[in-house]
Enzyme design. Sequence first.
Site, PDB file in Angstrom:
ATOM      1  N   HIS A  31      49.651  49.198 -23.358  1.00 61.17           N
ATOM      2  CA  HIS A  31      50.924  48.738 -22.779  1.00 61.17           C
ATOM      3  C   HIS A  31      50.924  48.949 -21.254  1.00 61.17           C
ATOM      4  O   HIS A  31      51.332  48.066 -20.501  1.00 61.17           O
ATOM      5  CB  HIS A  31      52.060  49.518 -23.470  1.00 61.17           C
ATOM      6  CG  HIS A  31      53.432  49.301 -22.910  1.00 61.17           C
ATOM      7  ND1 HIS A  31      54.451  48.747 -23.660  1.00 61.17           N
ATOM      8  CD2 HIS A  31      53.983  49.601 -21.706  1.00 61.17           C
ATOM      9  CE1 HIS A  31      55.557  48.700 -22.925  1.00 61.17           C
ATOM     10  NE2 HIS A  31      55.311  49.212 -21.737  1.00 61.17           N
ATOM     11  N   GLU A  32      50.416  50.109 -20.819  1.00 57.69           N
ATOM     12  CA  GLU A  32      50.418  50.426 -19.379  1.00 57.69           C
ATOM     13  C   GLU A  32      49.387  49.594 -18.622  1.00 57.69           C
ATOM     14  O   GLU A  32      49.648  49.151 -17.494  1.00 57.69           O
ATOM     15  CB  GLU A  32      50.164  51.918 -19.145  1.00 57.69           C
ATOM     16  CG  GLU A  32      51.124  52.889 -19.825  1.00 57.69           C
ATOM     17  CD  GLU A  32      52.587  52.600 -19.595  1.00 57.69           C
ATOM     18  OE1 GLU A  32      52.919  51.879 -18.637  1.00 57.69           O
ATOM     19  OE2 GLU A  32      53.416  53.087 -20.386  1.00 57.69           O
TER      20      GLU A  32
ATOM     21  N   HIS B 111      50.728  46.327 -17.795  1.00 57.35           N
ATOM     22  CA  HIS B 111      51.585  46.342 -16.603  1.00 57.35           C
ATOM     23  C   HIS B 111      50.758  46.147 -15.329  1.00 57.35           C
ATOM     24  O   HIS B 111      51.157  45.397 -14.432  1.00 57.35           O
ATOM     25  CB  HIS B 111      52.326  47.681 -16.475  1.00 57.35           C
ATOM     26  CG  HIS B 111      53.596  47.777 -17.255  1.00 57.35           C
ATOM     27  ND1 HIS B 111      54.639  46.895 -17.097  1.00 57.35           N
ATOM     28  CD2 HIS B 111      54.015  48.673 -18.186  1.00 57.35           C
ATOM     29  CE1 HIS B 111      55.645  47.245 -17.907  1.00 57.35           C
ATOM     30  NE2 HIS B 111      55.290  48.324 -18.586  1.00 57.35           N
TER      31      HIS B 111
ATOM     32  N   CYS C 120      60.187  49.432 -23.335  1.00 58.14           N
ATOM     33  CA  CYS C 120      59.657  49.472 -21.973  1.00 58.14           C
ATOM     34  C   CYS C 120      60.792  49.800 -21.013  1.00 58.14           C
ATOM     35  O   CYS C 120      61.885  49.242 -21.139  1.00 58.14           O
ATOM     36  CB  CYS C 120      59.049  48.109 -21.616  1.00 58.14           C
ATOM     37  SG  CYS C 120      58.329  48.055 -19.965  1.00 58.14           S
ATOM     38  N   LEU C 121      60.524  50.694 -20.071  1.00 60.78           N
ATOM     39  CA  LEU C 121      61.547  51.050 -19.084  1.00 60.78           C
ATOM     40  C   LEU C 121      61.929  49.846 -18.230  1.00 60.78           C
ATOM     41  O   LEU C 121      63.012  49.821 -17.658  1.00 60.78           O
ATOM     42  CB  LEU C 121      61.046  52.190 -18.193  1.00 60.78           C
ATOM     43  CG  LEU C 121      60.801  53.534 -18.911  1.00 60.78           C
ATOM     44  CD1 LEU C 121      60.128  54.515 -17.969  1.00 60.78           C
ATOM     45  CD2 LEU C 121      62.104  54.102 -19.454  1.00 60.78           C
TER      46      LEU C 121
ATOM     47  N   GLY D 295      55.412  56.707 -20.903  1.00 62.98           N
ATOM     48  CA  GLY D 295      54.385  56.237 -19.980  1.00 62.98           C
ATOM     49  C   GLY D 295      55.032  55.495 -18.830  1.00 62.98           C
ATOM     50  O   GLY D 295      56.200  55.100 -18.918  1.00 62.98           O
TER      51      GLY D 295
ATOM     52  N   GLN E  67      55.534  49.255 -12.213  1.00 58.33           N
ATOM     53  CA  GLN E  67      56.953  49.336 -12.571  1.00 58.33           C
ATOM     54  C   GLN E  67      57.813  49.948 -11.471  1.00 58.33           C
ATOM     55  O   GLN E  67      59.016  49.732 -11.434  1.00 58.33           O
ATOM     56  CB  GLN E  67      57.133  50.164 -13.859  1.00 58.33           C
ATOM     57  CG  GLN E  67      56.576  49.490 -15.090  1.00 58.33           C
ATOM     58  CD  GLN E  67      56.724  50.393 -16.289  1.00 58.33           C
ATOM     59  OE1 GLN E  67      55.897  51.270 -16.507  1.00 58.33           O
ATOM     60  NE2 GLN E  67      57.768  50.202 -17.061  1.00 58.33           N
TER      61      GLN E  67
HETATM   62  O1  GNR Z   1      58.809  54.785 -23.103  1.00 54.50           O
HETATM   63  C1  GNR Z   1      58.063  53.930 -23.569  1.00 54.50           C
HETATM   64  N1  GNR Z   1      57.917  53.859 -24.922  1.00 54.50           N
HETATM   65  C2  GNR Z   1      56.951  53.069 -25.547  1.00 54.50           C
HETATM   66  C3  GNR Z   1      57.058  52.900 -26.920  1.00 54.50           C
HETATM   67  C4  GNR Z   1      56.116  52.158 -27.604  1.00 54.50           C
HETATM   68  C5  GNR Z   1      55.071  51.586 -26.916  1.00 54.50           C
HETATM   69  C6  GNR Z   1      54.971  51.728 -25.556  1.00 54.50           C
HETATM   70  C7  GNR Z   1      55.902  52.472 -24.867  1.00 54.50           C
HETATM   71  S1  GNR Z   1      55.745  52.692 -23.144  1.00 54.50           S
HETATM   72  C8  GNR Z   1      57.413  52.953 -22.685  1.00 54.50           C
HETATM   73  C9  GNR Z   1      57.517  53.336 -21.219  1.00 54.50           C
HETATM   74  C10 GNR Z   1      57.077  52.162 -20.383  1.00 54.50           C
HETATM   75  O2  GNR Z   1      57.761  51.210 -20.165  1.00 54.50           O
HETATM   76  N2  GNR Z   1      55.862  52.184 -19.947  1.00 54.50           N
HETATM   77  O3  GNR Z   1      55.376  51.125 -19.265  1.00 54.50           O
HETATM   78 NI    NI Z   2      56.447  49.415 -19.994  1.00 55.42          NI
END
Ligand code: GNR
Ligand code: NI
Length: 182
Positions: free
Chosen positions: A134-135, A138, A92-93, A46, A51
């Site tokens: 999670h997104e 952000h 998270c990236l 995601g 980001q």
């Molecule tokens: O790549 C991603 N893996 C992930 C694993 C578990 C819960 C959420 C994520 S999202 C993350 C990519 C990212 O940073 N999205 O904002």
């Molecule tokens: Ni993330």
Amino acid sequence: MDKLKVLHFPDPRLRKIAQPVENVDQDIKDIIEKMFFTMYEEKGIGLAATQVNIHKRIIVIDVSENKDEKIFLINPEILSLSEDKDSMEEGCLSVPGFFETVERPKKIRVSSLGLDGETKEFEASGLLSTCIQHEIDHLNGKLFVDHISALKRNRIEKKIVKLKKEGSLASRKDTPNYKSAV
Ligand code: GNR
Ligand code: NI
């Protein structure tokens, strides 16, 4: 196509609140396309526009095994959250190389705009539910490390700052951020 640069914690730009998209025009479609490209290149499941320093309420997701199920959300809203929770190891990236378990509601009902500008509603569970939450965090300037202890968060912050100073963060890009749901 050029990959967009992903901001890293503790960059203050990751704390900005993204603004709603007013018109789903070509500009927005171009952003979505670049975000998918960047997400696949970075091996994420995601990516939120925040980001990549675009402070609009846009998210791209692909939680499929074969990386062939694109999901994009424009102005996503969580309409309801289930009582029961799920714990998942999150990455998270923007926090490259660190993984921590986060507990979140298991099921969510979401609304979002389609490319036609129409509002759509759907339910999500499992990895997709976790990823959407999670997104959306952000877009609200929140990171998964805000869900863990301050002690752990501060340790991660110090390590990332150190890695950036050493210039050795780039090599960690090869670590996929995808973690299996099981
Ligand atoms: O790549 C991603 N893996 C992930 C694993 C578990 C819960 C959420 C994520 S999202 C993350 C990519 C990212 O940073 N999205 O904002
Ligand atoms: Ni993330």
